[in-house]
Design an enzyme around this catalytic site. Structure first.
Site, mmCIF file in Angstrom:
data_model
loop_
_atom_site.group_PDB
_atom_site.id
_atom_site.type_symbol
_atom_site.label_atom_id
_atom_site.label_comp_id
_atom_site.label_asym_id
_atom_site.label_seq_id
_atom_site.Cartn_x
_atom_site.Cartn_y
_atom_site.Cartn_z
ATOM 1 N N GLN A 220 15.143 -42.534 -33.590
ATOM 2 C CA GLN A 220 14.173 -41.444 -33.518
ATOM 3 C C GLN A 220 14.754 -40.241 -32.767
ATOM 4 O O GLN A 220 14.117 -39.192 -32.717
ATOM 5 C CB GLN A 220 12.891 -41.908 -32.804
ATOM 6 C CG GLN A 220 12.145 -43.001 -33.529
ATOM 7 C CD GLN A 220 10.868 -43.440 -32.829
ATOM 8 O OE1 GLN A 220 10.542 -44.612 -32.870
ATOM 9 N NE2 GLN A 220 10.117 -42.543 -32.199
ATOM 10 N N ARG A 366 3.431 -45.611 -30.025
ATOM 11 C CA ARG A 366 2.463 -44.564 -30.323
ATOM 12 C C ARG A 366 1.630 -44.167 -29.115
ATOM 13 O O ARG A 366 0.407 -44.135 -29.139
ATOM 14 C CB ARG A 366 1.571 -45.024 -31.472
ATOM 15 C CG ARG A 366 1.443 -43.895 -32.492
ATOM 16 C CD ARG A 366 0.878 -44.328 -33.780
ATOM 17 N NE ARG A 366 0.714 -43.159 -34.633
ATOM 18 C CZ ARG A 366 0.382 -43.203 -35.899
ATOM 19 N NH1 ARG A 366 0.183 -44.368 -36.480
ATOM 20 N NH2 ARG A 366 0.244 -42.118 -36.600
ATOM 21 N N CYS A 367 2.365 -43.916 -28.068
ATOM 22 C CA CYS A 367 1.765 -43.471 -26.828
ATOM 23 C C CYS A 367 2.667 -42.357 -26.369
ATOM 24 O O CYS A 367 3.647 -42.080 -27.008
ATOM 25 C CB CYS A 367 1.909 -44.559 -25.798
ATOM 26 S SG CYS A 367 3.629 -44.981 -25.603
ATOM 27 N N GLU A 736 0.154 -39.358 -32.090
ATOM 28 C CA GLU A 736 -0.231 -40.555 -31.348
ATOM 29 C C GLU A 736 -1.694 -40.578 -30.936
ATOM 30 O O GLU A 736 -2.190 -41.612 -30.457
ATOM 31 C CB GLU A 736 0.617 -40.674 -30.080
ATOM 32 C CG GLU A 736 2.080 -40.771 -30.348
ATOM 33 C CD GLU A 736 2.882 -40.465 -29.108
ATOM 34 O OE1 GLU A 736 3.700 -41.294 -28.723
ATOM 35 O OE2 GLU A 736 2.667 -39.401 -28.506
HETATM 36 N N1 MCN Z 1 1.006 -31.860 -37.661
HETATM 37 C C1 MCN Z 1 0.290 -30.804 -38.213
HETATM 38 N N2 MCN Z 1 -0.491 -30.013 -37.391
HETATM 39 C C2 MCN Z 1 -0.563 -30.257 -36.052
HETATM 40 C C3 MCN Z 1 0.149 -31.333 -35.498
HETATM 41 C C4 MCN Z 1 0.946 -32.114 -36.341
HETATM 42 O O1 MCN Z 1 0.328 -30.610 -39.414
HETATM 43 N N3 MCN Z 1 -1.302 -29.486 -35.278
HETATM 44 C C5 MCN Z 1 1.888 -32.675 -38.501
HETATM 45 C C6 MCN Z 1 3.348 -32.448 -38.114
HETATM 46 O O2 MCN Z 1 3.903 -31.352 -38.698
HETATM 47 C C7 MCN Z 1 3.980 -33.758 -38.520
HETATM 48 C C8 MCN Z 1 2.878 -34.769 -38.202
HETATM 49 O O3 MCN Z 1 1.652 -34.043 -38.253
HETATM 50 O O4 MCN Z 1 4.306 -33.756 -39.871
HETATM 51 C C9 MCN Z 1 3.033 -35.401 -36.805
HETATM 52 O O5 MCN Z 1 3.377 -34.388 -35.907
HETATM 53 P P1 MCN Z 1 3.469 -34.533 -34.311
HETATM 54 O O6 MCN Z 1 2.141 -34.752 -33.760
HETATM 55 O O7 MCN Z 1 4.259 -33.388 -33.841
HETATM 56 O O8 MCN Z 1 4.277 -35.874 -34.057
HETATM 57 P P2 MCN Z 1 5.826 -36.160 -34.344
HETATM 58 O O9 MCN Z 1 6.210 -35.592 -35.634
HETATM 59 O O10 MCN Z 1 6.620 -35.869 -33.146
HETATM 60 O O11 MCN Z 1 5.763 -37.714 -34.578
HETATM 61 C C10 MCN Z 1 5.798 -38.621 -33.492
HETATM 62 C C11 MCN Z 1 4.551 -39.452 -33.413
HETATM 63 C C12 MCN Z 1 4.848 -40.631 -32.583
HETATM 64 S S1 MCN Z 1 5.442 -40.366 -31.035
HETATM 65 C C13 MCN Z 1 4.703 -41.897 -33.080
HETATM 66 S S2 MCN Z 1 4.982 -43.188 -32.034
HETATM 67 C C14 MCN Z 1 4.317 -42.112 -34.454
HETATM 68 C C15 MCN Z 1 3.595 -40.973 -35.034
HETATM 69 O O12 MCN Z 1 4.135 -39.810 -34.741
HETATM 70 N N4 MCN Z 1 5.094 -42.844 -35.277
HETATM 71 C C16 MCN Z 1 4.877 -42.802 -36.636
HETATM 72 N N5 MCN Z 1 3.180 -41.118 -36.325
HETATM 73 C C17 MCN Z 1 3.874 -41.934 -37.168
HETATM 74 N N6 MCN Z 1 3.631 -41.901 -38.505
HETATM 75 C C18 MCN Z 1 4.387 -42.650 -39.333
HETATM 76 N N7 MCN Z 1 4.137 -42.605 -40.661
HETATM 77 N N8 MCN Z 1 5.395 -43.438 -38.878
HETATM 78 C C19 MCN Z 1 5.652 -43.540 -37.560
HETATM 79 O O13 MCN Z 1 6.650 -44.302 -37.121
HETATM 80 CU CU1 CUN Z 2 5.306 -43.744 -27.083
HETATM 81 S S1 CUN Z 2 5.832 -44.209 -29.122
HETATM 82 MO MO1 CUN Z 2 6.205 -42.449 -30.051
HETATM 83 O O1 CUN Z 2 6.404 -41.657 -28.513
HETATM 84 O O2 CUN Z 2 7.727 -42.576 -30.575
#
Ligand code: MCN
Ligand code: CUN
Length: 782
Positions: A220, A366-367, A736
């Site tokens: 990741q 997912r925290c 998360e």
């Molecule tokens: N997004 C959006 N508008 C926002 C926020 C987010 O459209 N205001 C969209 C983003 O562009 C992205 C998605 O939603 O495509 C998730 O964005 P974000 O909240 O920034 O999270 P990350 O991309 O950093 O993903 C990490 C987060 C974590 S820490 C875990 S754990 C987790 C999760 O995402 N693991 C996942 N969701 C998951 N979803 C899938 N399918 N698989 C995982 O392993």
């Molecule tokens: Cu704490 S699980 Mo996600 O932050 O990759």
């Protein structure tokens, strides 16, 4: 031309472009990679939770035809690789040398021509163990006379790892002394595991001629991993290329560096051939980053309906090696939001960490760094308090919420919440649910002997680490990069430091560029995961991609737009000040027929730039966020309990989320549904348990239960939008939120069904037998 069509930028539910390959079976995962001459690595794992290794005899394994090498801790020690640093300044065994410290720990690796031969050879390794007493809880670990698990560490004379605290002890003691009532809750957030569909693994290819190490791995955070590889293995960083291909889920499980990656790379280096390691399900469940395992005691001081103080004591089971991904300022990330969505003037938190004979881990799933536990504790506590003072749990929350005009809000533990409107999110959830009516129905049903429960969680989360001066992992500032190149025909390539595991980055990040530059998302290709071809950054976890890399993407697009404006002025023979920007074109104010599109400008960038200007239309931006973002929401769950069996059934789930501006509403809803499913799973069934000898119970999907489509309830979603004031497009992370916020709502719902009979707590996973025992205790069993 594009500019006449509506640009599908921020706010559009663009279909996920990555799915075109995923649903056709055309994704490329590390296990799809086969290199010429590739060997296979398998591990011998410890059957004991705690034992001294007296000897390892690998001679029979070595003789098996097809076996190329047996790697032991002793061999690694000769290369100074038997131990590796963890992300929180501890050390972790790559392969056990002196002792095994948890069941499933890697003891030796066999490298063979096929994976089958390697597996057969594992059986031929003879290890002479001297079993030691196993420690399976932090209470046991900290008891006097407990055997010292980490006796190899200089100066370590017990199993204690850390003591941290936050907040103002004196002010908190005063609030409690002056309270008219104190409400307490003791609860345990049990160990669970992210269990992604694809387990971990890698193909390590160290080329003996060039010295270049190309490592395809389930990561990741490919850039952070490359730097750590360089620091651990002493390889020069430019000679390491991490490629994180398509990932079959991560959920935090693919943040840490595991022995498998290190042993495969070391083996490839020593043997001179590529080495593949594919973790099996049991290996994944018993040895890789678990989550939670957190004992919590919380107290609220109350004056009337007002919360005046919060006191929290925590005891964390960190397993045999302290390997939390631990940003400096964060300490326990729980500190950030332990006061939840509530205006609590005084708070004090203390936390202790202990070593046990269990697999290391602690943060992931997912925290974001223990915020799941924080959210669970405070949301369970406020419900308990509401019962104790005879208030409605929703109204009690409302009277203690931080008010919209209090933002930016400084919490009692010293963090600044960026924005929020907690009342609005709760109101919408209650309205969708028909809360008043349900409460009436609940009271009526009770008279007929039926048990209905309504549980709420009005969580606040913290994501997007996060301000490089304060947030560092292994000394690296938590920033992220975005590199954008617009080609002559107006098509673009965006390269990111983060790495999707299924979140849809290839779609959403293109939408950010689309919004800022007026290109259509399908004209923008998003690339991630290859450290040789993407800008530096700390990767995807803690829902930080949108808050950090998403901001970098907006900023680099704006940087390019300002160069485009100069080119437009040149093309239109106008002054920059006279130009207007709309939907992918610059036009002259008052003369809209004089205009030029971003596509024309892109072409001119390579063919016709103003004198003195450098050719090209590209840029890179490293974003250091000024603060974290604080998404929030209210989840409401309705359950029915079967008084004959203790089984509980979810009748409804209403989830209102506020993650600021939504880039792709469909993807956000997908994230929330997935997160709610995991929150439900954790509340209802997911448990990694251990027997008294430290045997892991939960080592396969017969014992570690995940919700299937059959058990998973239907979700009704809603949204409010409170933009983040410091994010360039007002977005907060959301990945998360649902897993962080929802377990408390599910548990609160089951407790609520029994609260009138005095039940205040049930421990996760809330299985039928626990509910049955509570029914008996409350004289409600049928
Ligand atoms: N997004 C959006 N508008 C926002 C926020 C987010 O459209 N205001 C969209 C983003 O562009 C992205 C998605 O939603 O495509 C998730 O964005 P974000 O909240 O920034 O999270 P990350 O991309 O950093 O993903 C990490 C987060 C974590 S820490 C875990 S754990 C987790 C999760 O995402 N693991 C996942 N969701 C998951 N979803 C899938 N399918 N698989 C995982 O392993
Ligand atoms: Cu704490 S699980 Mo996600 O932050 O990759």
């Amino acid at each position: 031309m594009a500019a006449t069509e509506e640009i599908r930028g921020v706010g559009h539910s663009v279909k996920r472009v990555e799915d075109a390959r995923f649903i056709r079976g055309r994704g490329q995962y590390f296990d799809d990679i086969t290199l010429p001459g590739m060997l296979h690595l398998e591990f011998l794992r410890s059957p004991f939770a705690h034992a001294r290794i007296k000897s390892i005899d690998a001679s029979r394994a070595q003789e098996l035809p097809g076996v190329v090498a047996v790697v032991t801790g002793e061999l690694l020690a000769q290369h100074n690789l038997a131990w590796m640093p963890t992300l929180s300044g501890d050390t972790q065994a790559v392969l056990a040398t002196d002792k095994v410290r948890f069941q499933g720990q890697e003891v030796a690796g066999v490298v063979a021509e096929t994976a089958y031969i390697a597996k057969d050879a594992i059986e031929l390794i003879d290890v002479d163990y001297e079993p030691l007493p196993a420690i399976t809880s932090p209470q046991q670990a900290l008891a006097k006379g407990a055997p010292v698990i980490r006796d190899e560490k200089e100066g370590q004379t017990d199993n204690h790892i850390y003591h941290w605290e936050a907040g103002d002890k004196e002010a908190t003691d005063k609030a409690f002394a002056e309270a008219d009532r104190v409400v307490e809750l003791d609860t345990f957030y049990p160990r669970c595991h992210p269990a992604p569909l694809e387990c971990c693994g890698c193909v390590a290819d160290v080329n003996p001629a060039t010295g270049k190490a190309t490592i395809y791995m389930t990561s990741q955070a490919p850039h952070a991993h490359r730097t750590l590889f360089a620091l651990v293995a002493g390889l020069p960083e430019q000679k390491i290329r991490i490629i994180s291909p398509d990932l079959g889920g991560g959920f935090g499980n693919k943040v840490p560096i595991y022995p498998g990656y290190v042993v495969a790379t070391a083996a490839s280096l020593l043997i001179g051939r590529p080495v593949k390691w594919v973790e099996d399900r049991t290996g994944n469940l018993i040895s890789t980053g678990f989550a939670r395992d957190y004992h919590m005691h919380g107290e609220l001081a109350l004056k009337g309906e007002k919360i005046t103080g919060l006191r929290v004591r925590l005891l964390s089971d960190n397993g045999a090696f302290f390997s939390d991904a631990q940003p400096t300022r964060c300490k326990a990330g729980l500190f950030h939001i332990v006061t939840g969505s509530y205006d609590i003037p005084a708070a004090h938190v203390e936390t202790e960490g202990a070593y046990t004979n269990k697999a290391p881990g602690g943060v992931a799933y997912r925290c974001s760094f223990r915020v799941t536990e924080a959210s669970y504790l405070i949301e369970r506590l406020v419900q308990t308090a509401a019962y104790e003072i005879g208030a409605d749990p929703a109204e009690f929350r409302r009277s203690n919420f931080i008010k919209p005009e209090q933002f930016p809000y400084s919490s009692a533990t010293g963090f600044e919440y960026d924005s929020g409107d907690y009342g609005a999110a709760m109101d919408l959830a209650l309205e969708k649910l028909g809360y008043e009516e349900l409460r009436r129905e609940q009271a009526e049903a009770r008279k007929e002997g039926k048990l209905i429960g309504i549980g709420l969680a009005s969580f606040t989360e913290v994501v997007g680490a996060g301000h490089g001066a304060e947030y560092q992992i292994a000394g690296l500032r938590m920033n992220d990069g975005a590199e954008l190149r617009i080609h002559p025909t107006g098509k673009a390539v965006l390269k990111l430091s983060v790495k999707s595991q299924g979140q849809g980055h290839e779609t959403t990040f293109a939408q950010i560029v689309a919004e800022e530059l007026g290109l259509q998302p399908e004209d923008i290709e998003v690339q991630e995961g290859d450290t040789d071809n993407t800008p530096y950054g700390l990767g995807t976890y803690a829902s930080r991609s949108t808050p950090v890399s998403g901001a970098a993407t907006a900023m680099v697009s704006r940087r390019i737009r300002s160069k485009a404006k100069k080119i437009a002025a040149h093309l239109l023979e106008a002054s920059e000040d006279d130009l207007e920007w709309e939907d992918g074109r610059f036009s002259v104010k008052g003369a809209p027929e004089k205009s030029t599109t971003i596509q024309d400008i892109a072409f001119a960038a390579y063919t016709n730039v103003p004198e003195g200007m450098e050719d090209g239309l590209e840029g890179v931006y490293y974003y250091d966020p000024p603060n974290m973002t604080y998404p929030f929401g209210t989840y409401a769950v309705v359950v029915e309990i079967d008084r004959g069996t203790g089984a509980w059934k979810v009748r409804r789930v209403v989830a209102v989320d506020d993650c600021g501006v939504r880039i792709n509403p469909m993807i956000v809803e997908g994230q929330i549904m997935g997160g709610l499913t995991e929150g439900f799973g954790i509340a209802a069934m997911q448990l990694i348990d251990f027997d008294e000898d430290g045997n892991c119970i939960g080592a396969n999907f017969m014992d570690y239960l995940l919700p299937t489509a059959w058990e998973t309830p239907t979700f009704e979603l809603g949204e409010t939008v409170t933009p983040s004031p410091h994010h360039p497009i007002g977005a907060k992370g959301v990945g998360e939120s649902a897993t962080v916020g929802s377990p408390a709502a599910f548990v609160n719902a089951v407790v609520d069904a029994l609260a009138h009979a005095g039940i205040r707590n049930l421990e996760m996973p809330v299985t039928s037998d626990k509910v049955w025992a509570a029914l008996q205790e409350a004289n409600l069993a049928e």
